[in-house]
Enzyme design. Structure first.
Site, short mmCIF file in Angstrom:
data_model
loop_
_atom_site.label_atom_id
_atom_site.label_comp_id
_atom_site.label_asym_id
_atom_site.label_seq_id
_atom_site.Cartn_x
_atom_site.Cartn_y
_atom_site.Cartn_z
N GLU A 282 46.43 5.53 2.91
CA GLU A 282 48.35 5.36 1.56
C GLU A 282 48.49 4.06 1.86
OE1 GLU A 282 50.75 8.72 3.41
OE2 GLU A 282 49.17 10.34 1.92
N HIS A 303 21.31 11.13 10.04
CA HIS A 303 20.65 11.74 9.47
C HIS A 303 20.80 12.55 8.25
CE1 HIS A 303 18.07 11.99 13.74
NE2 HIS A 303 19.10 11.82 13.65
N LYS A 417 50.90 16.04 -7.25
CA LYS A 417 52.60 16.95 -7.35
C LYS A 417 53.07 17.92 -7.81
CE LYS A 417 53.36 15.78 -2.05
NZ LYS A 417 54.48 15.40 -1.54
#
Ligand code: PA5
Length: 440
Positions: A282, A303, A417
């Site tokens: 951010e 792995h 948003k």
């Protein structure tokens, strides 16, 4: 106090030489100065810079008293928050907790998290778990208007009030939010909740050493004084380590290393990496720029991701969290039959094997073109976590300024948003709702 340290020798490449990193050091130091003098972009949000050394005895005592009340009078405490209002506490608590704490008897209230997703089954399962029990709520939101925690809080508040009565619910709900603004502040005032303030000049992702992080950490039974003391030690240690980290990662980025992998070799550090991802992602990812912060848990992910890291596109570097001392000794036993062929490491501690895995991986990855920054952590305790938190915060502010961005805003977080509100028909978003018609 044993201090964390940094080693960048394995980060050097033909382009990123020791001289190149040193040439960037003055820019890193200048960035620290810009933070200090408050003359850079977003300087209204640099309150975290001297936060550790300014936390008072009264503030710590008040947080400890609130934590004691919740720990003693509740079976569960649900900490509700997302992003910066969640990840710091989660990171510290996971790092300090017994790996199997959830399956062992609890010494105080059990701390649970909510509001960090919109999982319907998650909320159902959580409510089913706490229903019929006395539980407390810590609701955390700087803006006081974030949808995810607001949904969780409405549901849990309703459940608590129905089962324990409004008065009991109010006495065991603590709100942490802005001093004056936002729906949560209004709600807290109306309902008479105890509250803590998130300072105006501390952004969400830099707020772990405010009540946002400290109260849940104290409720989980950990020593917030030692955590703060660790951060103070790093605050007062000067800029040598932070400048080294900021200069090295910027030099690597300029040489085409666009992705930084934060690597741990201890499963308890998984969420520290989640917190770090928010902090750096951010802060730096804007204006078409910024290192992409990713994380892996080794040896587990060797792995699964090991092939890509060793052999894939050469645009990555690693920053390794290397822990010196574990808290418990487990030694590999000798087996007479040795059918599994493990006797060659019999008598060694598991941590010795882990350290050799770390060294072997480092050699292989560096040879494969993945530069390696090593951050040594003496042991995982409150002191060291406090140091790490401040180290990463300070280096992040410096690094962002070196990159030429405002490290303290997050305009990009709003885009999803706006669409979500428009799609859900939130009042005030009618125009966007019409524009999004057909996007199903
Ligand atoms: O760093 C940020 O500011 C954000 O990621 C916030 O932490 C997150 O959106 C939560 O915001 P709030 O605390 O206002 O609910």
């Amino acid at each position: 106090m044993r201090m964390i340290d940094i080693d960048i020798k394995a980060a050097y490449t033909p382009e990123v030489t020791a001289e190149r990193v040193e040439a960037l050091r003055p820019a890193a130091v200048a960035a620290a100065q810009t933070l200090e003098t408050g003359t850079g972009a977003g300087s209204d949000f640099t309150g975290w810079l001297h936060l550790p050394s300014h936390i008072t005895e009264e503030q710590l005592s008040a947080i400890e008293a609130s934590a004691a009340l919740l720990r003693e009078e509740c079976e569960y405490v649900v900490a509700i928050g997302i992003g910066g209002s969640y990840l710091g506490a989660k990171a510290v608590i996971e790092a300090l907790s017994d790996n199997f704490a959830a399956f062992k008897p609890a010494k105080g209230a059990r701390l649970l998290f909510a509001g960090n997703n919109i999982g319907e089954d998650y909320l159902h399962d959580l409510m089913e778990l706490v229903s019929g029990h006395r539980f407390g709520i810590i609701v955390i939101s700087k803006s006081g208007t974030t949808t995810e925690p607001a949904i969780a809080f409405r549901l849990l508040k309703g459940l608590l009030e129905r089962e324990q009565g409004r008065e009991w619910a109010a006495r065991h709900t603590i709100a942490i939010t802005d001093a004056a603004r936002g729906a949560l502040r209004t709600l807290a005032t109306t309902e008479g909740y105890a509250t803590y303030v998130i300072p105006d000049n501390v952004g969400g992702r830099f707020s772990v050493l405010t009540p946002v992080g400290l109260l849940p950490i104290a409720v989980a039974g950990f020593n917030i004084r030692a955590l703060v003391a660790g951060a103070v030690a790093m605050e007062q240690a000067g800029d040598e380590l932070t400048a080294t980290y900021a200069a090295t990662r910027n030099a690597l980025y300029a040489s085409g290393k666009k992705v930084e992998l934060l690597v741990n070799y201890d499963p308890r550090l998984h969420f520290l990496a989640e917190w770090w991802k928010q902090l750096y992602g951010e802060s730096e990812g804007k204006q078409g720029k910024g290192i992409f912060p990713a994380a892996v848990d080794f040896t587990t992910d060797l792995h699964s991701m090991g092939q890509w890291i060793q052999d894939g596109e050469r645009t990555i570097f690693e920053t390794v969290l290397s822990v010196n001392d574990q808290h418990h000794e487990v030694t590999i036993p000798t087996d007479e039959a040795d059918l599994d062929g493990l006797n060659y490491i019999a008598g060694k501690r598991v941590s010795q094997v882990n350290h050799m895995a770390e060294l072997g991986t480092k050699i292989a990855h560096v040879e494969g073109g993945v530069p390696n920054i090593k951050i040594t952590i003496p042991t995982i305790d409150e002191d060291c976590l406090g140091q790490l938190i401040y180290f990463f915060e300070k280096a992040c502010g410096m690094s962002g300024y070196m990159l030429g961005v405002n490290p303290f805003d997050q305009p990009g977080v709003e885009a999803y948003k706006r669409n979500m509100f428009a799609l859900l028909g939130k009042p005030g978003y009618e125009e966007q709702t019409a524009a999004l018609k057909g996007h199903r």
